[in-house]
Structures are given as structure tokens and as C-alpha cells.
Design a protein around this motif. Structure first.
Motif, mmCIF file in Angstrom:
data_model
loop_
_atom_site.group_PDB
_atom_site.id
_atom_site.type_symbol
_atom_site.label_atom_id
_atom_site.label_comp_id
_atom_site.label_asym_id
_atom_site.label_seq_id
_atom_site.Cartn_x
_atom_site.Cartn_y
_atom_site.Cartn_z
ATOM 1 N N PRO A 239 58.295 35.118 37.887
ATOM 2 C CA PRO A 239 58.595 34.464 39.234
ATOM 3 C C PRO A 239 57.194 34.952 40.306
ATOM 4 N N ILE A 240 57.102 35.003 41.759
ATOM 5 C CA ILE A 240 56.153 35.556 42.203
ATOM 6 C C ILE A 240 57.123 35.939 43.750
ATOM 7 N N ALA A 241 57.331 37.167 43.518
ATOM 8 C CA ALA A 241 58.192 36.934 44.368
ATOM 9 C C ALA A 241 58.345 38.087 45.311
ATOM 10 N N GLY A 242 56.884 38.378 45.882
ATOM 11 C CA GLY A 242 56.380 39.539 47.069
ATOM 12 C C GLY A 242 55.436 38.587 47.057
ATOM 13 N N ILE A 243 55.440 39.192 48.879
ATOM 14 C CA ILE A 243 53.453 38.061 49.771
ATOM 15 C C ILE A 243 54.219 39.395 51.053
ATOM 16 N N LEU A 244 53.050 39.566 50.889
ATOM 17 C CA LEU A 244 52.400 41.098 51.983
ATOM 18 C C LEU A 244 51.198 40.175 52.151
ATOM 19 N N GLY A 245 50.333 40.768 53.739
ATOM 20 C CA GLY A 245 49.175 40.768 54.967
ATOM 21 C C GLY A 245 48.625 42.320 53.885
ATOM 22 N N ASP A 246 47.408 42.360 53.504
ATOM 23 C CA ASP A 246 46.315 43.512 52.598
ATOM 24 C C ASP A 246 47.287 44.908 54.055
ATOM 25 N N GLN A 247 47.313 44.753 55.267
ATOM 26 C CA GLN A 247 47.622 46.510 55.877
ATOM 27 C C GLN A 247 48.549 46.750 55.459
ATOM 28 N N GLN A 248 50.260 45.067 56.013
ATOM 29 C CA GLN A 248 50.931 45.905 55.932
ATOM 30 C C GLN A 248 51.645 46.221 54.349
ATOM 31 N N ALA A 249 51.316 45.179 53.332
ATOM 32 C CA ALA A 249 50.727 46.145 51.589
ATOM 33 C C ALA A 249 50.541 47.684 51.657
ATOM 34 N N ALA A 250 49.502 47.697 51.831
ATOM 35 C CA ALA A 250 49.157 48.818 52.100
ATOM 36 C C ALA A 250 50.377 50.719 53.119
ATOM 37 N N THR A 251 50.492 49.666 54.378
ATOM 38 C CA THR A 251 51.661 50.499 54.776
ATOM 39 C C THR A 251 53.258 50.547 53.698
ATOM 40 N N PHE A 252 53.633 49.733 52.789
ATOM 41 C CA PHE A 252 54.452 49.715 52.152
ATOM 42 C C PHE A 252 54.515 50.516 51.152
ATOM 43 N N GLY A 253 52.708 50.265 50.344
ATOM 44 C CA GLY A 253 52.374 51.618 49.295
ATOM 45 C C GLY A 253 52.814 52.245 49.648
ATOM 46 N N GLN A 254 52.065 52.923 51.021
ATOM 47 C CA GLN A 254 52.024 53.822 51.483
ATOM 48 C C GLN A 254 53.613 54.719 51.385
ATOM 49 N N ALA A 255 54.431 54.063 51.117
ATOM 50 C CA ALA A 255 56.071 53.914 51.522
ATOM 51 C C ALA A 255 56.878 54.917 52.966
ATOM 52 N N ALA A 256 55.696 54.613 53.716
ATOM 53 C CA ALA A 256 56.235 54.529 55.347
ATOM 54 C C ALA A 256 57.002 53.292 55.665
ATOM 55 N N PHE A 257 58.316 53.682 55.557
ATOM 56 C CA PHE A 257 59.236 52.778 55.449
ATOM 57 C C PHE A 257 60.008 52.596 56.998
#
Ligand SMILES: Nc1ncnc2c1ncn2[C@@H]1O[C@H](COP(=O)(O)OP(=O)(O)OP(=O)(O)O)[C@@H](O)[C@H]1O
Ligand SMILES: [Mg+2]
Length: 504
Positions: A239-257
Motif C-alpha cells: 500500500p502507498i499510504a502517505g504523501i507530504l510535500g517535502d517541507q511539510q514532511a521534514a516538519t513531520f519528521g522533526q516531530a513538530a506536530f
């Protein structure tokens, strides 16, 4: 059940596939650069076919390096360079023109035409963005107006538009054989067409741009199953189950929720994202309002964004166009051959100036030159330009939010540069912090996909994965900082009003 998540990071300079385990550690990486095509001054293109071919190949690289197969992969997440527009024929699967890249400024006359009635902030109340060449909407219009037959085919419903997340997803799910035509809310929020409240395409805006709605992908959340990989893919049925534009993805990867959390990514450009939670905040200081993320049916999170077009790409320019260095990392040693910038300030307004100025009439300038200035000073001025631009964006965030940031989480390729990060801390007067996993873009896409399929239980699992690697404390005198900032701002004014109507 697979033990891993695979993230596809379709970036501006390269495509990567990175496999992560549950702790958020990298198991293996595949990466291939693609050609940067510069047909004219101000034009930047990519070949969509090369991008898709590379994507397939890097998936194979990542799997084989780790000795894994599709059975080990629980889900796939996609992150992408944002705003870069691909228009393709849904019956042949072929792009009708090269991808027009986010940095491309060819659509200035389209911007001017649309702004003639209502100014550049005409659609800002609905979409959070000023009219600018940066966003994908104007690039679609250019293709419809300039590629022979495109308008007719689009009106007949034969053409599809997507940013590269949609292009990769459509191909990965089968292309002409049942490809899924979807984007996520973060990418959709960069087109100029999505209403921030309804999270749907706005028909009035589409009419103003004269773009047929049938070209546009369906807008979905950032974390849900969009489809499965086609049987012809190495990842078949995953399954392909996530899409985030790169800058939003980096924010998510930094756990800045959470509301008030922020990150700054140092890549081709720099992008500061400040989470404003469920509230849409319209900037009074030149920031964009954008979508941060949306997990399935949960409420959407919005963000303020400070986008800077040219930062790491200035280092690439010194390497490729001037031959001053042989590789990007050599800039640090060159900058260290001198103690300061020698009076030189480099304002890289190569695509005009983005945040907080939004001056499309600006072009780059290297000022303060004397016989004293040497290549070490220019290298230093280039690195300092990255930090000064960031300072101006953070000033805007602080002014909009009323609560000054007390430290800055950073990531991206240029955060390998210690001199840059020390200068950044000095010029901001707050500490700069880098996490262990600097590939936060891919990590964020993996997180979005893993959450959707239950690989991670929730945001607390992801917060627990974040670990500090290094921290830079400010050490510059206030008077020196003020002097340098004053000079920088003066240098910025020298770039204004350069582009005349008959010069691109
Ligand atoms: N040591 C360094 N000092 C300064 N800049 C660097 C250094 N190493 C890499 N860079 C710059 O960082 C950028 C690459 O970083 P990164 O891979 O995060 O970029 P990116 O924007 O994410 O690329 P893509 O869009 O392809 O994903 C390049 O522009 C490069 O010039
Ligand atoms: Mg990137």
C-alpha cells in the motif's frame, strides 16, 4: 507483517528511496540525481520520464542493498519537491512538456495578467498565497497556452496535472493501467487553487485561471491508503499510504506536530515551517499560509511558512557556474581561509526574492566589493546569505506569532556545514539544534505512511524517536550582529527593481 517502511523522496536535485525501521533509523538508501534543464534565463525544467525511471531504480537499489523484498515493506510514503508541475496524457502516459520546476520564473506575465484585476493578494484570503511564479497554478496555465494541442486535449479531459507526488503515485499504481490520480492536502495547498477551509479546489479560482477541473487530482489527507503498487512493480501490492510535500514532511519528521513548533530545512532552498495548529493564520509579514498535515479523518493542521528560493543552490552555483569549489562540502574549508566576509554581501535573488519580500523584480547581487575581497570572502558571503535570509524569515514568524522562537530545529543537506550553523546561531541569537536523523524529509513521509497502516500507533511513538545530535550556541556580540544585519538589509535593497518589462 513487514518490519519496514519505504519512503520515496522525489526531490529537486535527486530522487531517493529510503527504508526505515520502527525506531526511525535508516536501513538503506538508493539515490539518483536527475538533469537540471535550463533552456533560457529564468527557466528550470526536469524530464518527468527521467524522474519516474530514477524513482523505480532507487527503489530497487534500496531494497537490494538491504537484502529486502516487498514482503518486508509494510507501506510506502511519498514526499516530493513541491509546486513543480507535470502535465501528462492519461491515455499514453507521456508528459506533454517537461516538468516546470518551482524555481522557474517564466510565468511572470501570467502572474501580472491575473494580478491586474485585484493585485497579487487577490486569492490570498482563500488559498493563503500571493500570486507568484513559484506556485504550480501559473505553470499549468503556461503549458495550456504554449504547448500545441494542450488546451484542446485538456478540455476534452485527456490531460492530467500533478506535482511529482501525483506523477510518481500514478505511475507506481499502474499508470495507463489504472493509475491513481491523487494528491494530498499539503501539495494541493501550493497550487493557488485549494481553499484552505474546505480543502477542495475552488471553482471560481479555476475559472479565473481557465484550468479545467478534470485535469486536477483528487485531494486526500496526508496519511491514508491511496492505492497499492502495480503488479509490474518491485513493490507490487504494497500500500502507498502517505504523501507530504517535502517541507511539510521534514516538519513531520522533526516531530513538530504541535502548535508553536517549527523547523528549518537547508536544501536547494530554505523553508521554515511554523505549526499553527487548527487555526488558519494570515501573515502580516510576508509568510505563506499553508497546510501542515492531515492524518486521515483527523482535523487538519495549518502552518506559516517562510520560503527562501536560493540557499544550497547558491553553493551549487559557486561549484557549477564559477568552478570555485569542486563539491558542496568544500565551501566550508574555503570560507575558513578568511576570518569574515571582508565587506562582501551576496544576495542570491536568482528567482526574484521569496519570503519575506516577494519581489519578482529582484535579481542577484554581490555588493560591497573592493580589491581586498577574495574567493574565501565570497564563499563566506554565500554561507552568510543563507543565515541572513533565515534570520529575516524568523523575524517575520516572531512578529506574526508574537511568541519568539527560543531555539531552531534544523535539517537538510547544508546542515552538514558547521561554520554555517554557528553563524546561524550567532545571527539569530538563539541555539540551533540538529537531530540524529538529518533525512527528516523521507522520515516524515515514512511516518505518514506508517501511521496509516498501524506500523506506528500514534504521534507519541514518533516523538520518542527524535534525538538531538548537535547544538550550536550563539556567541556573537549584539553590536556586531546589528552591524551585519544592517549591511545585509542594505544589500537586499540593491537587488530590487532590476527586471524591466523587456528583460527576463
Ligand atoms: N557542506 C555543505 N555546505 C553548504 N551547503 C551544502 C553542503 N553540503 C550540501 N550542501 C547543499 O545542500 C543542498 C542539498 O541538500 P538536500 O539534499 O537536503 O537538498 P534538497 O533541496 O532536499 O534537494 P532535493 O530537492 O533534491 O531533495 C545542495 O544545494 C548543496 O549545495
Ligand atoms: Mg529534499
Amino acid at each position: 507483517m513487514g518490519n519496514y517502511i519505504l519512503a520515496i523522496d522525489q526531490g529537486t536535485t535527486s530522487s531517493r528511496a529510503i527504508i526505515f525501521d520502527k525506531s526511525g533509523s535508516i536501513i538503506s538508501t538508493g539515490q539518483l540525481e536527475h538533469e537540471q534543464i535550463f533552456p533560457k534565463a529564468g527557466w528550470v525544467e526536469h524530464d518527468p520520464k527521467e524522474i519516474w525511471d530514477n524513482t523505480r531504480e532507487v527503489i530497487g537499489q534500496a531494497l537490494s542493498k538491504a537484502n529486502l523484498t516487498r514482503h518486508d515493506i509494510e507501506a510506502v510514503g511519498i514526499t516530493n519537491q513541491r509546486e513543480t508541475a507535470v502535465v501528462w496524457d492519461k491515455t499514453t502516459g507521456k508528459a506533454v512538456y517537461n516538468a516546470i520546476v518551482w524555481q522557474d520564473t517564466r510565468t511572470q506575465s501570467i502572474v501580472d495578467r491575473l494580478a491586474a484585476d485585484g493585485g497579487i493578494e487577490r486569492f490570498k484570503p482563500q488559498v493563503g498565497l500571493p500570486l507568484a511564479t513559484y506556485f504550480s497554478g501559473t505553470k499549468i496555465v503556461w503549458i495550456l497556452e504554449n504547448v500545441e494541442g494542450a488546451r484542446e486535449k485538456a478540455e476534452a479531459g485527456d490531460l492530467l496535472f500533478g506535482t511529482t507526488d501525483s506523477w510518481v503515485l500514478w505511475n507506481l499504481t499502474g499508470g495507463t493501467d489504472g493509475g491513481v490520480h491523487v494528491t494530498d492536502v499539503t501539495n494541493a495547498s501550493r497550487t493557488l487553487f485549494m481553499d484552505l477551509e474546505t480543502l477542495q479546489w475552488d471553482d471560481d479560482i479555476l475559472a479565473a485561471f481557465d484550468v479545467p477541473r478534470s485535469m486536477l487530482p483528487e485531494i486526500k489527507s496526508s496519511s491514508e491508503v491511496y492505492g497499492t503498487a502495480h503488479t509490474s512493480s518491485l513493490l507490487r501490492e504494497v500500500p502507498i499510504a502517505g504523501i507530504l510535500g517535502d517541507q511539510q514532511a521534514a516538519t513531520f519528521g522533526q516531530a513538530a506536530f504541535d502548535t508553536g513548533e517549527a523547523k528549518n530545512t537547508y536544501g536547494t532552498g530554505n523553508f521554515l515551517i511554523f505549526n499553527t495548529g487548527e487555526e488558519i493564520i494570515h501573515s502580516k509579514n510576508g509568510l505563506l499560509t499553508t497546510v501542515g498535515y492531515k492524518l486521515g479523518d483527523a482535523p487538519v493542521h495549518y502552518a506559516l511558512e517562510g520560503s527562501i528560493a536560493v540557499t544550497g543552490s547558491l553553493v551549487q552555483w559557486l561549484r557549477d557556474n564559477l568552478g570555485l569549489i569542486g563539491s558542496a562540502d568544500e565551501i566550508e574549508a574555503l570560507a575558513k581561509t578568511v576570518d569574515d566576509n571582508g565587506g562582501a554581501y551576496f544576495v542570491p535573488a536568482f528567482s526574484g526574492l521569496f519570503a519575506p519580500y516577494w519581489r519578482s523584480d529582484a535579481r542577484g547581487a554581490l555588493v560591497g566589493l573592493t580589491r581586498y575581497v577574495n574567493k574565501g570572502h565570497i564563499a563566506r558571503a554565500a554561507l552568510e546569505a543563507i543565515a541572513f535570509q533565515t534570520r529575516e524569515v524568523i523575524d517575520a514568524v516572531n512578529a506574526d506569532s508574537g511568541v519568539p522562537l527560543t531555539e531552531l530545529k534544523v535539517d537538510g543537506g547544508a546542515t552538514a556545514n558547521n561554520l554555517l550553523l554557528q553563524f546561524q546561531a550567532d545571527i539569530l541569537d538563539v541555539p540551533v539544534v540538529r537531530p540524529v536523523v538529518a533525512e527528516t524529509t523521507a522520515l516524515g513521509a515514512a511516518y505518514a505512511a506508517g501511521l496509516a497502516v498501524g506500523f506506528w500507533d500514534g504521534l507519541d511513538d514518533l516523538r520518542a524517536n527524535w534525538q538531538e545530535d548537535q547544538r550550536w550556541e550563539p556567541s556573537m556580540d549584539a553590536s556586531e550582529r546589528d552591524r551585519q544585519l544592517r549591511n545585509w538589509k542594505k544589500a537586499v535593497t540593491k537587488t530590487f527593481d532590476w527586471v524591466d518589462e523587456d528583460v527576463n
